[in-house]
Design a protein around this motif. Sequence first.
Motif, mmCIF file in Angstrom:
data_model
loop_
_atom_site.group_PDB
_atom_site.id
_atom_site.type_symbol
_atom_site.label_atom_id
_atom_site.label_comp_id
_atom_site.label_asym_id
_atom_site.label_seq_id
_atom_site.Cartn_x
_atom_site.Cartn_y
_atom_site.Cartn_z
ATOM 1 N N ALA A 33 0.806 -1.224 0.000
ATOM 2 C CA ALA A 33 0.000 0.000 0.000
ATOM 3 C C ALA A 33 0.836 1.269 0.000
ATOM 4 O O ALA A 33 0.490 2.253 -0.663
ATOM 5 N N GLY A 34 1.945 1.252 0.739
ATOM 6 C CA GLY A 34 2.685 2.501 0.910
ATOM 7 C C GLY A 34 4.151 2.469 0.559
ATOM 8 O O GLY A 34 4.844 3.481 0.715
ATOM 9 N N GLY A 35 4.648 1.325 0.098
ATOM 10 C CA GLY A 35 6.056 1.244 -0.246
ATOM 11 C C GLY A 35 6.940 1.097 0.980
ATOM 12 O O GLY A 35 6.464 1.007 2.119
ATOM 13 N N VAL A 36 8.241 1.103 0.743
ATOM 14 C CA VAL A 36 9.216 0.850 1.806
ATOM 15 C C VAL A 36 9.091 1.848 2.948
ATOM 16 O O VAL A 36 9.201 1.483 4.127
ATOM 17 N N GLN A 37 8.857 3.110 2.630
ATOM 18 C CA GLN A 37 8.830 4.132 3.674
ATOM 19 C C GLN A 37 7.694 3.924 4.671
ATOM 20 O O GLN A 37 7.768 4.389 5.811
ATOM 21 N N ALA A 38 6.646 3.223 4.251
ATOM 22 C CA ALA A 38 5.501 2.995 5.145
ATOM 23 C C ALA A 38 5.755 1.874 6.136
ATOM 24 O O ALA A 38 5.007 1.721 7.110
ATOM 25 N N VAL A 39 6.795 1.096 5.905
ATOM 26 C CA VAL A 39 7.042 -0.087 6.730
ATOM 27 C C VAL A 39 8.063 0.236 7.810
ATOM 28 O O VAL A 39 9.266 0.294 7.561
ATOM 29 N N THR A 40 7.573 0.474 9.011
ATOM 30 C CA THR A 40 8.429 0.649 10.184
ATOM 31 C C THR A 40 8.060 -0.422 11.197
ATOM 32 O O THR A 40 6.982 -1.025 11.117
ATOM 33 N N GLY A 63 13.948 -4.430 7.331
ATOM 34 C CA GLY A 63 14.300 -5.007 6.042
ATOM 35 C C GLY A 63 14.087 -6.505 6.011
ATOM 36 O O GLY A 63 13.594 -7.058 5.023
ATOM 37 N N HIS A 64 14.449 -7.181 7.092
ATOM 38 C CA HIS A 64 14.271 -8.632 7.143
ATOM 39 C C HIS A 64 12.788 -9.009 7.155
ATOM 40 O O HIS A 64 12.397 -10.014 6.558
ATOM 41 N N VAL A 65 11.965 -8.205 7.827
ATOM 42 C CA VAL A 65 10.525 -8.480 7.806
ATOM 43 C C VAL A 65 9.998 -8.330 6.380
ATOM 44 O O VAL A 65 9.237 -9.168 5.886
ATOM 45 N N MET A 66 10.404 -7.253 5.715
ATOM 46 C CA MET A 66 9.907 -7.002 4.361
ATOM 47 C C MET A 66 10.329 -8.099 3.396
ATOM 48 O O MET A 66 9.535 -8.541 2.553
ATOM 49 N N LEU A 67 11.569 -8.549 3.504
ATOM 50 C CA LEU A 67 12.026 -9.587 2.586
ATOM 51 C C LEU A 67 11.284 -10.896 2.818
ATOM 52 O O LEU A 67 10.919 -11.591 1.864
ATOM 53 N N ASP A 68 11.028 -11.237 4.073
ATOM 54 C CA ASP A 68 10.259 -12.450 4.339
ATOM 55 C C ASP A 68 8.804 -12.289 3.891
ATOM 56 O O ASP A 68 8.160 -13.259 3.471
ATOM 57 N N SER A 69 8.291 -11.071 3.964
ATOM 58 C CA SER A 69 6.896 -10.850 3.565
ATOM 59 C C SER A 69 6.717 -10.936 2.053
ATOM 60 O O SER A 69 5.595 -11.122 1.572
ATOM 61 N N LEU A 70 7.796 -10.824 1.295
ATOM 62 C CA LEU A 70 7.678 -10.929 -0.161
ATOM 63 C C LEU A 70 7.122 -12.281 -0.589
ATOM 64 O O LEU A 70 6.543 -12.402 -1.667
ATOM 65 N N ALA A 115 15.624 -2.078 -3.412
ATOM 66 C CA ALA A 115 16.990 -1.864 -3.894
ATOM 67 C C ALA A 115 17.385 -0.398 -3.779
ATOM 68 O O ALA A 115 18.523 -0.073 -3.416
ATOM 69 N N ALA A 116 16.443 0.493 -4.076
ATOM 70 C CA ALA A 116 16.726 1.923 -3.942
ATOM 71 C C ALA A 116 16.934 2.300 -2.475
ATOM 72 O O ALA A 116 17.884 3.010 -2.129
ATOM 73 N N ALA A 117 16.062 1.790 -1.607
ATOM 74 C CA ALA A 117 16.173 2.105 -0.180
ATOM 75 C C ALA A 117 17.435 1.517 0.432
ATOM 76 O O ALA A 117 17.989 2.067 1.393
ATOM 77 N N ALA A 118 17.909 0.403 -0.123
ATOM 78 C CA ALA A 118 19.092 -0.268 0.423
ATOM 79 C C ALA A 118 20.346 0.589 0.328
ATOM 80 O O ALA A 118 21.295 0.388 1.096
ATOM 81 N N PRO A 122 21.443 0.213 5.768
ATOM 82 C CA PRO A 122 22.231 -1.025 5.851
ATOM 83 C C PRO A 122 21.396 -2.249 6.202
ATOM 84 O O PRO A 122 21.702 -3.359 5.760
ATOM 85 N N GLY A 123 20.342 -2.070 6.999
ATOM 86 C CA GLY A 123 19.499 -3.202 7.361
ATOM 87 C C GLY A 123 18.785 -3.780 6.162
ATOM 88 O O GLY A 123 18.702 -5.003 5.997
ATOM 89 N N ILE A 124 18.255 -2.906 5.310
ATOM 90 C CA ILE A 124 17.586 -3.378 4.097
ATOM 91 C C ILE A 124 18.602 -3.996 3.148
ATOM 92 O O ILE A 124 18.345 -5.036 2.531
ATOM 93 N N ARG A 125 19.772 -3.371 3.037
ATOM 94 C CA ARG A 125 20.803 -3.916 2.149
ATOM 95 C C ARG A 125 21.206 -5.324 2.582
ATOM 96 O O ARG A 125 21.323 -6.235 1.758
#
Length: 208
Positions: A33-40, A63-70, A115-118, A122-125
Amino acid sequence: MGETGGPRAPRGRPRSERARAAVLAAATELLVAGGVQAVTMEAIAARARVSKSTVYKWWPTRGHVMLDSLAHVTGDPPAGPAAGASLADALAAEAGALVRVFRDTAAGPLVADLAAAAQADPGIRSALDERWVRPRRAACARLLHDAVARGELRPDTDVAAALDQLFAPVYHRLLFGHAPLAEDLAATLVRQLLDGLGGDRVRSDEDR
């Protein structure tokens, strides 16, 4: 206790498993719904109705939550190469699966966003490398190392560089959109890669 005096049988999934599933679902909804910036971590916990400590129990960073949620977005992983497949066909199956995920599911724009946010996070990267990039490279690395051992590829083959040659154009098209993620892209990349690494020694099943 049940009517017979014994312990009650558990109903449904354990509480911790339900909480984990709720966190992944919440992260997926926020990301789509909101992209990377919405996920805290705060937003994930609030949406999943769990504490932040519960989220941190399983994931060190957002970042780890987002990658697992993919996985909620991409669905079940595709089947691997067929048994006995040639090196060319096995590599094309792996690369083609990535092309289709980027082209046909919401994971494409989400991975581009990650990839842009990474670049600044560093956590997302770290999560992107650990949970997304490395597993896909590892599968193809095994295929290439085995081919070197069989004598199909030159003994001085730089496997890491070969993997970059195979996957980089897919990510380049995803990020810049200068050309489509076409159905025949994977086969083209594999053919050109193996022409350089093995010449006439490597052929797909269709070429035989």
